[in-house]
Design a protein around this motif. Sequence first.
Motif, PDB file in Angstrom:
ATOM      1  N   SER A 170     -27.049 -35.643   5.574  1.00 45.59           N
ATOM      2  CA  SER A 170     -28.144 -34.885   4.977  1.00 45.59           C
ATOM      3  C   SER A 170     -28.956 -35.732   4.002  1.00 45.59           C
ATOM      4  CB  SER A 170     -27.600 -33.651   4.252  1.00 45.59           C
ATOM      5  OG  SER A 170     -26.645 -34.021   3.273  1.00 45.59           O
ATOM      6  N   GLY A 171     -28.317 -36.732   3.394  1.00 47.91           N
ATOM      7  CA  GLY A 171     -29.020 -37.577   2.436  1.00 47.91           C
ATOM      8  C   GLY A 171     -29.310 -38.964   2.966  1.00 47.91           C
ATOM      9  N   GLY A 172     -29.275 -39.128   4.300  1.00 49.91           N
ATOM     10  CA  GLY A 172     -29.481 -40.447   4.885  1.00 49.91           C
ATOM     11  C   GLY A 172     -28.157 -41.085   5.278  1.00 49.91           C
ATOM     12  N   LEU A 173     -28.234 -42.136   6.069  1.00 50.94           N
ATOM     13  CA  LEU A 173     -27.050 -42.825   6.572  1.00 50.94           C
ATOM     14  C   LEU A 173     -26.271 -43.434   5.406  1.00 50.94           C
ATOM     15  CD1 LEU A 173     -25.775 -43.558   9.335  1.00 50.94           C
ATOM     16  CD2 LEU A 173     -27.047 -45.701   9.234  1.00 50.94           C
ATOM     17  N   ALA A 174     -25.089 -42.892   5.129  1.00 46.31           N
ATOM     18  CA  ALA A 174     -24.346 -43.302   3.934  1.00 46.31           C
ATOM     19  C   ALA A 174     -22.938 -43.750   4.294  1.00 46.31           C
ATOM     20  CB  ALA A 174     -24.276 -42.134   2.953  1.00 46.31           C
ATOM     21  N   PRO A 175     -22.469 -44.880   3.736  1.00 47.90           N
ATOM     22  CA  PRO A 175     -21.095 -45.331   3.998  1.00 47.90           C
ATOM     23  C   PRO A 175     -20.064 -44.341   3.477  1.00 47.90           C
ATOM     24  CG  PRO A 175     -22.434 -47.120   3.120  1.00 47.90           C
ATOM     25  CD  PRO A 175     -23.237 -45.861   2.961  1.00 47.90           C
ATOM     26  N   VAL A 176     -18.945 -44.238   4.206  1.00 47.93           N
ATOM     27  CA  VAL A 176     -17.873 -43.318   3.841  1.00 47.93           C
ATOM     28  C   VAL A 176     -16.666 -44.100   3.329  1.00 47.93           C
ATOM     29  CG1 VAL A 176     -18.605 -41.559   5.491  1.00 47.93           C
ATOM     30  CG2 VAL A 176     -16.966 -43.308   6.213  1.00 47.93           C
ATOM     31  N   LYS A 177     -15.828 -43.403   2.577  1.00 47.04           N
ATOM     32  CA  LYS A 177     -14.586 -43.980   2.068  1.00 47.04           C
ATOM     33  C   LYS A 177     -13.430 -43.492   2.939  1.00 47.04           C
ATOM     34  CE  LYS A 177     -14.021 -43.607  -2.368  1.00 47.04           C
ATOM     35  NZ  LYS A 177     -13.969 -42.959  -3.717  1.00 47.04           N
ATOM     36  N   ILE A 178     -12.556 -44.411   3.346  1.00 47.57           N
ATOM     37  CA  ILE A 178     -11.491 -44.078   4.295  1.00 47.57           C
ATOM     38  C   ILE A 178     -10.135 -44.469   3.733  1.00 47.57           C
ATOM     39  CG2 ILE A 178     -10.521 -44.711   6.547  1.00 47.57           C
ATOM     40  CD1 ILE A 178     -13.257 -44.727   7.702  1.00 47.57           C
ATOM     41  N   ASN A 179      -9.186 -43.553   3.880  1.00 46.69           N
ATOM     42  CA  ASN A 179      -7.798 -43.814   3.497  1.00 46.69           C
ATOM     43  C   ASN A 179      -6.999 -44.245   4.725  1.00 46.69           C
ATOM     44  OD1 ASN A 179      -5.433 -43.552   1.620  1.00 46.69           O
ATOM     45  ND2 ASN A 179      -4.811 -42.064   3.161  1.00 46.69           N
ATOM     46  N   VAL A 180      -6.288 -45.352   4.622  1.00 49.94           N
ATOM     47  CA  VAL A 180      -5.438 -45.825   5.721  1.00 49.94           C
ATOM     48  C   VAL A 180      -4.095 -45.097   5.618  1.00 49.94           C
ATOM     49  CG1 VAL A 180      -4.372 -47.812   6.816  1.00 49.94           C
ATOM     50  CG2 VAL A 180      -6.578 -48.072   5.647  1.00 49.94           C
ATOM     51  N   GLU A 181      -3.759 -44.327   6.637  1.00 49.09           N
ATOM     52  CA  GLU A 181      -2.568 -43.471   6.611  1.00 49.09           C
ATOM     53  C   GLU A 181      -1.306 -44.282   6.905  1.00 49.09           C
ATOM     54  OE1 GLU A 181      -0.008 -40.708   6.050  1.00 49.09           O
ATOM     55  OE2 GLU A 181      -2.138 -40.318   5.671  1.00 49.09           O
ATOM     56  N   SER A 182      -0.336 -44.191   6.001  1.00 45.73           N
ATOM     57  CA  SER A 182       0.895 -44.973   6.144  1.00 45.73           C
ATOM     58  C   SER A 182       2.130 -44.116   6.391  1.00 45.73           C
ATOM     59  CB  SER A 182       1.124 -45.825   4.886  1.00 45.73           C
ATOM     60  OG  SER A 182       0.064 -46.727   4.694  1.00 45.73           O
ATOM     61  N   SER A 183       2.016 -42.797   6.249  1.00 41.76           N
ATOM     62  CA  SER A 183       3.186 -41.921   6.381  1.00 41.76           C
ATOM     63  C   SER A 183       3.196 -41.160   7.692  1.00 41.76           C
ATOM     64  CB  SER A 183       3.230 -40.934   5.212  1.00 41.76           C
ATOM     65  OG  SER A 183       3.326 -41.617   3.982  1.00 41.76           O
ATOM     66  N   TYR A 184       2.110 -40.467   7.966  1.00 44.72           N
ATOM     67  CA  TYR A 184       2.059 -39.624   9.164  1.00 44.72           C
ATOM     68  C   TYR A 184       1.612 -40.420  10.386  1.00 44.72           C
ATOM     69  CZ  TYR A 184       2.380 -35.710   5.886  1.00 44.72           C
ATOM     70  OH  TYR A 184       2.776 -34.842   4.908  1.00 44.72           O
ATOM     71  N   THR A 185       1.933 -39.869  11.562  1.00 44.03           N
ATOM     72  CA  THR A 185       1.543 -40.464  12.836  1.00 44.03           C
ATOM     73  C   THR A 185       0.753 -39.456  13.641  1.00 44.03           C
ATOM     74  OG1 THR A 185       3.461 -41.936  12.932  1.00 44.03           O
ATOM     75  CG2 THR A 185       2.411 -41.368  15.030  1.00 44.03           C
ATOM     76  N   ARG A 186      -0.352 -39.897  14.215  1.00 39.48           N
ATOM     77  CA  ARG A 186      -1.167 -39.004  15.052  1.00 39.48           C
ATOM     78  C   ARG A 186      -0.721 -39.027  16.505  1.00 39.48           C
ATOM     79  NH1 ARG A 186      -5.563 -38.817  18.608  1.00 39.48           N
ATOM     80  NH2 ARG A 186      -5.190 -41.033  18.992  1.00 39.48           N
ATOM     81  N   ALA A 187      -0.452 -40.231  17.026  1.00 37.69           N
ATOM     82  CA  ALA A 187      -0.155 -40.344  18.454  1.00 37.69           C
ATOM     83  C   ALA A 187       0.648 -41.603  18.709  1.00 37.69           C
ATOM     84  CB  ALA A 187      -1.457 -40.387  19.264  1.00 37.69           C
ATOM     85  N   VAL A 188       1.307 -41.642  19.864  1.00 38.98           N
ATOM     86  CA  VAL A 188       2.112 -42.794  20.249  1.00 38.98           C
ATOM     87  C   VAL A 188       1.838 -43.099  21.719  1.00 38.98           C
ATOM     88  CG1 VAL A 188       4.110 -41.414  20.952  1.00 38.98           C
ATOM     89  CG2 VAL A 188       4.450 -43.762  20.156  1.00 38.98           C
TER      90      VAL A 188
END
Length: 355
Positions: A170-188
């Motif tokens: 909404s305010g223009g193309l803006a960089p996002v902040k991302i957390n690298v997940e170390s505990s949970y697993t999404r897929a294998v």
Amino acid sequence: MTQEISIQLTTEPRTRPDSEKLGFGKYFTDHMFMMDYTLEQGWHNPRIVPYAPLQMDPASMVFHYGQAVFEGLKAYQTSTGELLLFRPDKNMKRLNRSNERLGIPEVSGDFVIEAIRTLINIDRAWVPTAPGTSLYIRPFIIATEACLGVRESHTYQLIVILSPVGAYYSGGLAPVKINVESSYTRAVQGGIGHAKAAGNYAASIKAQSNAKKGGYSQVLWLDALEKKYIEEVGSMNIFFKIGGKVITPAINGSILEGVTRASVLELLGSWNIPVEERKISIEEIFEANAKGELEEVFGTGTAAVISPVGELYWNDRQVLINNGQIGPYSQKLYDTLTGIQTGRLPDPLKWTMPV
């Protein structure tokens, strides 16, 4: 499949929302497409009906064993009023790959695309026209048989719903902040990570919630076995520009093969930019940053198209990327893809399809 689509128009049209206040996935159009599957008849009874709640048996297998897959694509309005779909054939191929993995019968991609085009034309007035807006298209398939046996269902419904959505930025193309997940697993590998299955997203919700509490908008998943190699972001594939070269994790069975990802790879190749699809560790990213070689990071997906990443956080270590600013590759890819999608730029690779 050459069945005729029956059409029942609503007698109570909904009030269309203000195009400046759409958000994402909060409003739905007047009609939806439905089609049924049984062992005896296969896919049959294609119809467009007024948007309404579903009536389902409490023992419907989707509620108990999670046989549910979906897709996401968009229709864009051009400056001349034409509506365009972006590579819907690739969405249909991926839908059938998801179907195959979850034991759901294959559908005719060409027929579903024609059904989507018919549905959009009926609800054409819902397509928003403000800059950056679009009509989001959600086809999905659910197991409907009333049975508590653990096996594939013998009946299904394919449904397509439409939702006018606002500009992702909404305010223009803006960089996002991302957390690298170390505990949970999404897929294998060997699981359903490569399928666009509902359960994949259920597995990501807790980590996503935790990340938001910490001020991060997305989660970057690592591989399930070693917690070392980068896979994908919650709703995006991920790319890294290191020393002038673009690197993205290779498709390995636990990563969703994104349509935007494939388009970015083709564009970069056409621009003679060196690209590698390979295993890449989170340590490699942090080491590249320490050497001053990490130049850009961006995600790719239907919702945002290109999402520049300004910060990565992993195990109490933080990386600020490109001083939190948008990189030139991110900007050029975003401008090119959205230009093609909305008809502002030529489409030499024939990616768009008129509605």
